[in-house]
Every structure is written in structure tokens, then in C-alpha cells.
Design a protein around this motif. Structure first.
Motif, PDB file in Angstrom:
ATOM      1  N   ARG A 168      23.119   2.804  -2.383  1.00 50.17           N
ATOM      2  CA  ARG A 168      22.085   2.042  -1.730  1.00 50.17           C
ATOM      3  C   ARG A 168      21.064   1.604  -2.698  1.00 50.17           C
ATOM      4  O   ARG A 168      20.866   2.343  -3.858  1.00 50.17           O
ATOM      5  CB  ARG A 168      21.450   3.074  -0.865  1.00 50.17           C
ATOM      6  CG  ARG A 168      22.018   3.279   0.403  1.00 50.17           C
ATOM      7  CD  ARG A 168      21.582   4.551   1.531  1.00 50.17           C
ATOM      8  NE  ARG A 168      22.261   4.580   2.538  1.00 50.17           N
ATOM      9  CZ  ARG A 168      21.672   5.277   3.521  1.00 50.17           C
ATOM     10  NH1 ARG A 168      20.692   6.502   3.201  1.00 50.17           N
ATOM     11  NH2 ARG A 168      21.970   5.361   4.550  1.00 50.17           N
ATOM     12  N   LEU A 169      20.776   0.262  -2.477  1.00 52.39           N
ATOM     13  CA  LEU A 169      19.762  -0.373  -3.447  1.00 52.39           C
ATOM     14  C   LEU A 169      18.344  -0.772  -2.627  1.00 52.39           C
ATOM     15  O   LEU A 169      18.500  -1.132  -1.591  1.00 52.39           O
ATOM     16  CB  LEU A 169      20.370  -1.528  -4.138  1.00 52.39           C
ATOM     17  CG  LEU A 169      21.619  -1.254  -4.900  1.00 52.39           C
ATOM     18  CD1 LEU A 169      22.882  -1.741  -4.136  1.00 52.39           C
ATOM     19  CD2 LEU A 169      21.515  -1.834  -6.148  1.00 52.39           C
ATOM     20  N   LEU A 170      17.195  -0.650  -3.592  1.00 54.46           N
ATOM     21  CA  LEU A 170      15.993  -1.074  -3.117  1.00 54.46           C
ATOM     22  C   LEU A 170      15.480  -2.248  -3.926  1.00 54.46           C
ATOM     23  O   LEU A 170      15.396  -1.892  -5.307  1.00 54.46           O
ATOM     24  CB  LEU A 170      14.999   0.048  -2.836  1.00 54.46           C
ATOM     25  CG  LEU A 170      13.740  -0.312  -2.692  1.00 54.46           C
ATOM     26  CD1 LEU A 170      13.550  -0.817  -1.186  1.00 54.46           C
ATOM     27  CD2 LEU A 170      12.512   0.896  -2.802  1.00 54.46           C
ATOM     28  N   ILE A 171      14.909  -3.207  -3.816  1.00 55.16           N
ATOM     29  CA  ILE A 171      14.035  -4.103  -4.489  1.00 55.16           C
ATOM     30  C   ILE A 171      13.052  -4.439  -3.847  1.00 55.16           C
ATOM     31  O   ILE A 171      13.171  -4.831  -2.384  1.00 55.16           O
ATOM     32  CB  ILE A 171      14.886  -5.440  -4.858  1.00 55.16           C
ATOM     33  CG1 ILE A 171      14.183  -6.312  -5.932  1.00 55.16           C
ATOM     34  CG2 ILE A 171      15.340  -6.283  -3.636  1.00 55.16           C
ATOM     35  CD1 ILE A 171      14.937  -7.202  -6.565  1.00 55.16           C
ATOM     36  N   GLY A 172      11.743  -4.689  -4.322  1.00 59.04           N
ATOM     37  CA  GLY A 172      10.485  -4.725  -3.669  1.00 59.04           C
ATOM     38  C   GLY A 172       9.542  -5.478  -4.575  1.00 59.04           C
ATOM     39  O   GLY A 172       9.525  -5.565  -5.835  1.00 59.04           O
ATOM     40  N   ASP A 173       8.632  -6.005  -3.816  1.00 63.51           N
ATOM     41  CA  ASP A 173       7.454  -6.463  -4.631  1.00 63.51           C
ATOM     42  C   ASP A 173       6.219  -6.224  -3.874  1.00 63.51           C
ATOM     43  O   ASP A 173       5.908  -6.492  -2.762  1.00 63.51           O
ATOM     44  CB  ASP A 173       7.616  -8.043  -4.595  1.00 63.51           C
ATOM     45  CG  ASP A 173       6.650  -8.888  -5.474  1.00 63.51           C
ATOM     46  OD1 ASP A 173       5.936  -8.213  -6.233  1.00 63.51           O
ATOM     47  OD2 ASP A 173       6.730 -10.168  -5.724  1.00 63.51           O
ATOM     48  N   VAL A 174       5.106  -5.561  -4.830  1.00 59.37           N
ATOM     49  CA  VAL A 174       3.953  -5.093  -4.189  1.00 59.37           C
ATOM     50  C   VAL A 174       2.796  -6.306  -4.466  1.00 59.37           C
ATOM     51  O   VAL A 174       2.827  -7.015  -5.280  1.00 59.37           O
ATOM     52  CB  VAL A 174       3.398  -4.068  -4.996  1.00 59.37           C
ATOM     53  CG1 VAL A 174       1.994  -3.620  -4.570  1.00 59.37           C
ATOM     54  CG2 VAL A 174       4.287  -2.797  -5.024  1.00 59.37           C
ATOM     55  N   ARG A 175       2.092  -6.474  -3.274  1.00 59.70           N
ATOM     56  CA  ARG A 175       0.935  -7.536  -3.273  1.00 59.70           C
ATOM     57  C   ARG A 175      -0.033  -7.146  -4.134  1.00 59.70           C
ATOM     58  O   ARG A 175      -0.489  -6.047  -4.183  1.00 59.70           O
ATOM     59  CB  ARG A 175       0.517  -7.834  -1.900  1.00 59.70           C
ATOM     60  CG  ARG A 175      -0.757  -8.793  -1.935  1.00 59.70           C
ATOM     61  CD  ARG A 175      -1.091  -8.793  -0.712  1.00 59.70           C
ATOM     62  NE  ARG A 175      -2.439  -9.894  -0.419  1.00 59.70           N
ATOM     63  CZ  ARG A 175      -3.487  -9.674  -0.553  1.00 59.70           C
ATOM     64  NH1 ARG A 175      -4.018  -8.233  -1.162  1.00 59.70           N
ATOM     65  NH2 ARG A 175      -4.513 -10.647  -0.811  1.00 59.70           N
ATOM     66  N   GLY A 176      -0.312  -7.907  -5.329  1.00 60.24           N
ATOM     67  CA  GLY A 176      -1.413  -7.629  -6.196  1.00 60.24           C
ATOM     68  C   GLY A 176      -0.669  -7.346  -7.538  1.00 60.24           C
ATOM     69  O   GLY A 176       0.481  -7.285  -7.706  1.00 60.24           O
ATOM     70  N   LYS A 177      -1.572  -6.998  -8.581  1.00 62.96           N
ATOM     71  CA  LYS A 177      -1.194  -6.837  -9.961  1.00 62.96           C
ATOM     72  C   LYS A 177      -1.884  -5.436 -10.433  1.00 62.96           C
ATOM     73  O   LYS A 177      -2.861  -4.797  -9.732  1.00 62.96           O
ATOM     74  CB  LYS A 177      -1.736  -8.012 -10.871  1.00 62.96           C
ATOM     75  CG  LYS A 177      -1.033  -9.598 -10.409  1.00 62.96           C
ATOM     76  CD  LYS A 177       0.536  -9.117 -10.666  1.00 62.96           C
ATOM     77  CE  LYS A 177       1.150 -10.503 -10.230  1.00 62.96           C
ATOM     78  NZ  LYS A 177       2.680 -10.467 -10.471  1.00 62.96           N
ATOM     79  N   GLY A 178      -1.624  -5.101 -11.706  1.00 63.91           N
ATOM     80  CA  GLY A 178      -2.288  -4.188 -12.354  1.00 63.91           C
ATOM     81  C   GLY A 178      -2.091  -2.677 -11.892  1.00 63.91           C
ATOM     82  O   GLY A 178      -0.963  -2.406 -11.399  1.00 63.91           O
ATOM     83  N   LEU A 179      -2.793  -1.628 -12.501  1.00 67.56           N
ATOM     84  CA  LEU A 179      -2.485  -0.220 -11.969  1.00 67.56           C
ATOM     85  C   LEU A 179      -2.452   0.245 -10.592  1.00 67.56           C
ATOM     86  O   LEU A 179      -1.550   0.838 -10.266  1.00 67.56           O
ATOM     87  CB  LEU A 179      -3.654   0.543 -12.758  1.00 67.56           C
ATOM     88  CG  LEU A 179      -3.413   0.434 -14.205  1.00 67.56           C
ATOM     89  CD1 LEU A 179      -4.860   1.025 -14.747  1.00 67.56           C
ATOM     90  CD2 LEU A 179      -2.377   1.062 -14.577  1.00 67.56           C
ATOM     91  N   GLU A 180      -3.167  -0.762  -9.686  1.00 70.07           N
ATOM     92  CA  GLU A 180      -3.017  -0.236  -8.485  1.00 70.07           C
ATOM     93  C   GLU A 180      -1.649  -0.687  -7.836  1.00 70.07           C
ATOM     94  O   GLU A 180      -1.184  -0.152  -6.994  1.00 70.07           O
ATOM     95  CB  GLU A 180      -4.083  -0.992  -7.553  1.00 70.07           C
ATOM     96  CG  GLU A 180      -5.532  -0.354  -7.680  1.00 70.07           C
ATOM     97  CD  GLU A 180      -5.724   1.140  -7.181  1.00 70.07           C
ATOM     98  OE1 GLU A 180      -5.107   1.161  -6.112  1.00 70.07           O
ATOM     99  OE2 GLU A 180      -5.925   1.928  -7.737  1.00 70.07           O
ATOM    100  N   ALA A 181      -1.150  -1.715  -8.310  1.00 65.18           N
ATOM    101  CA  ALA A 181       0.134  -2.471  -7.807  1.00 65.18           C
ATOM    102  C   ALA A 181       1.209  -1.310  -8.523  1.00 65.18           C
ATOM    103  O   ALA A 181       2.419  -0.890  -7.807  1.00 65.18           O
ATOM    104  CB  ALA A 181       0.471  -3.582  -8.405  1.00 65.18           C
ATOM    105  N   VAL A 182       1.046  -0.816  -9.622  1.00 65.63           N
ATOM    106  CA  VAL A 182       2.122   0.000 -10.217  1.00 65.63           C
ATOM    107  C   VAL A 182       1.874   1.378  -9.308  1.00 65.63           C
ATOM    108  O   VAL A 182       2.967   2.020  -9.009  1.00 65.63           O
ATOM    109  CB  VAL A 182       1.801   0.552 -11.556  1.00 65.63           C
ATOM    110  CG1 VAL A 182       2.400   1.778 -12.179  1.00 65.63           C
ATOM    111  CG2 VAL A 182       1.937  -0.797 -12.414  1.00 65.63           C
TER     112      VAL A 182
END
Length: 365
Positions: A168-182
């Protein structure tokens, strides 16, 4: 190279700045000599230390200032010690002192930036663990291409797990940048690493991840994601608002679009699965939208047209290296967004006699 070694290594711009300061000093000497015996341009000697301070460390500024004072004294000796000349030499000394102060302050700022960059890189590496080179019947390689030269930090994420229900694999992209996105990416990956081993149904995994995102973000925050499973040669893709994977088969590139669109995680998606039969040698590219949005002069990177030529050779790691090189060449080294890339190859030597039932359908049979 350690952080301490990095701090001690002279930066190219520092060497260039020191060189430019001495070039300016040479030009001032030439102008002064060409003007005749009277020193009329000694005040210009205040400029090289300030130029050096903009790029180099305080020691380089001190060397530049000492050289400028020495040149000024040489022009003043022996017959030109008028008050104006002395004042100009004092101005050179003052500019050197100011330059040293500026260089020290800038150096402290650079050290703080280097420390934060190093910590961000460590955090990113802890979140995005290395994947591959093999999981079940899949050869796997992953790359994170940062839009920032200073730090590999952002909200793009990927993971590959060999579970009792298949790979099983997951790929994703969090809206936003920086430490909150991390932080949010870390939460999503932590939840996935748990539920991927516990849930037989990919849609149940999506529900668990959606609740994890909803607890952690505001109303306008979300995570696009795709969950992929390979089980006995059967590929199942559940897509939550993410760019569709690309299937590379015998020179063709097939976009695995979902049967129906679904919103990202955080908006209660209920995505229908797409099921494909894999053939030996098939490759699958997973990516975040930084790849499709990379552009040059308004023209987007033609990933579908070039995917087979870039990704269909060598190992999966070779393919991703070729893609990254071509992408950076296309945008002239300047990306607007981070990119997560995962390339898979189905390494089974022959297809199974009977199609495997996807794990999500086991409970329905």
C-alpha cells in the motif's frame, strides 16, 4: 557535511564580493594616478569596505579596509597631509568600522538561518522516511524536489508499506507551506502508518485519514491524497482530489483518472476505487501537483508526452533522476512548488492465473 563545517566553508558570494571590492579599489587607484599628483579621490576608498560587507565576513571587510587605508596613506605621503585628506582617511576608517559591524550582524543572521534550515531538513527527513527499493511485487523509488534552495521543507508526503493486505502506498499534498504544513503532513503519515495495517478496505483508510485531518486543521485547510494498493497483480487506486497516477505500459502513458471526482481529505470524501490489472514491467508514477504546474514562459511541463521517454528506462531510481533533471532544465532551475515523486515497477515475472480480489472487496464477497 556537518552544519559546523558548512559554516566554516567560504561561500562563493563571499569570495566574489571580496574580489569585487578589490577590483573597485584597483579602479580607484587608476583614477587617482591618472588625475595627477593631487589626491582628489581618496574619499572613494570608503566604498570597497562597504561593498565587501554586503557579501563577505568581517575579517574580509577588515582586510579590505586596511588595504584602502594603506592606499590612502601612500597617496598622501609625503606632501599632501591637508585637513581634507586626513578627513577622507578618517572616513575610510569609519566606513571600515561600519562595514565590520554590518558583516558581523549579517553573519549572525546567516548562522541562525543555517541552523533553522538544518533543523527543518532533519524534520523533513524524519517525516519522509526512505522508501523502497522493494515492497512486495513492486520496485519503488521516491524523491522530494524542493522549490527552495535553502531548505527541503513542505507539505508533500509519501509512504510505501508492505501490509497483510498487499503493498500500500500513500501520496499527498498539504495545502500551505512551512512548519504548519510539515506538522499536518506528519499527522497524516502517522495515521496512515497505523491504519494501513489495520483496515482491509481502502475506503476505511480514507475515512480514518479524513478524520485525522479534520481534527488538525481549520475549515479552509485540506490534504489532497491518493491511496494505492497492489495485491496479486491487481492495482486499486482511491483518489481524494489528487492528480491521477500515470501508468506506463509498452510505450504508452495512461492516466488513471478516478471513476468520479472526490474532494480532498478534510472534506469527508467518499471516493470510488479504480481497479486495474498489472502486467509485468508496468510502471506507475505518483506525483504532487508541483509537477503538473511547473512552467516555462507560461508553458506547463509536458509530463504525459515525455513520461515514457524519461521514466521507461533503467531502474525506477534512474527514471526519477531523469525526470528531475528534465524538469529542472525545463524551468531553468526555478520551481514554484515542492514536488513529491514516487515511481513503481511491477516486477512479477508473469501474471497470476486468476485475478486477485482487491482487499477493499473482500468484505463484500
Amino acid at each position: 557535511m556537518s552544519l559546523q563545517q558548512t559554516r566554516r566553508t567560504p561561500r562563493p558570494e563571499a569570495r566574489a564580493g571580496l574580489g569585487a571590492a578589490f577590483v573597485l579599489l584597483a579602479l580607484i587607484i587608476i583614477v587617482e594616478i591618472a588625475d595627477g599628483d593631487q589626491p582628489n579621490y581618496l574619499g572613494l576608498l570608503s566604498l570597497p569596505p562597504l561593498l565587501s560587507a554586503a557579501f563577505a565576513g568581517w575579517r574580509s571587510v577588515l582586510i579590505t579596509g586596511a588595504a584602502c587605508v594603506g592606499v590612502g596613506v601612500a597617496f598622501a605621503v609625503p606632501d599632501h597631509w591637508q585637513a581634507s585628506v586626513v578627513l577622507q582617511l578618517v572616513a575610510v576608517c569609519l566606513s571600515t568600522g561600519i562595514g565590520i559591524g554590518v558583516a558581523k550582524f549579517r553573519g549572525r543572521q546567516l548562522e541562525q538561518l543555517a541552523t533553522l534550515t538544518h533543523l527543518a531538513s532533519v524534520a523533513q527527513q524524519a517525516i519522509l522516511r526512505p522508501i523502497g527499493p522493494q515492497a512486495g511485487n513492486l520496485a519503488i523509488s521516491g524523491r522530494y524536489v524542493s522549490a527552495s534552495a535553502e531548505a527541503d521543507i513542505g507539505g508533500d508526503l509519501y509512504e510505501a508499506l508492505d501490509t497483510p493486505y498487499g503493498t500500500r502506498l500513500l501520496i499527498g499534498d498539504v495545502r500551505g507551506k512551512g512548519l504548519e504544513a510539515v506538522r499536518l503532513a506528519s499527522g497524516v503519515l502517522g495515521s496512515y502508518r497505523h491504519v494501513a495495517y489495520e483496515r482491509s478496505d481502502l475506503r476505511a483508510i480514507v475515512s480514518d485519514l479524513d478524520r485525522a485531518v479534520s481534527r488538525s486543521v481549520g475549515y479552509e485547510d485540506f490534504v489532497t491524497a491518493a491511496v494505492i494498493e497492489e495485491r496479486g497483480g491487481t492495482l486499486t487506486v482511491v483518489n481524494c482530489g489528487h492528480p491521477p497516477p500515470l501508468l506506463l505500459r509498452r510505450g504508452q502513458v495512461i492516466s488513471l483518472d478516478p471513476p468520479a471526482p472526490a474532494p480532498p481529505l478534510g472534506f469527508m470524501p467518499a471516493p470510488p476505487p479504480r481497479v486495474e490489472r498489472l502486467e509485468p514491467g508496468d510502471r506507475l508514477l505518483l506525483y504532487t501537483d508541483g509537477l503538473t504546474e511547473a512552467r516555462r514562459n507560461g508553458e506547463f511541463f509536458p509530463i504525459q508526452e515525455r513520461a515514457w521517454g524519461l521514466l521507461g528506462h533503467g531502474t525506477v531510481a534512474d527514471g526519477l533522476a531523469s525526470l528531475e533533471t528534465a524538469l529542472l532544465d525545463w524551468v531553468h532551475g526555478v520551481l514554484d512548488d515542492d514536488i513529491a515523486l514516487v515511481l513503481l515497477e511491477y516486477t512479477a515475472t508473469r501474471p497470476p492465473v486468476e485475478p486477485a480480489t482487491p482487499s477493499w472487496a473482500v468484505g463484500e464477497s
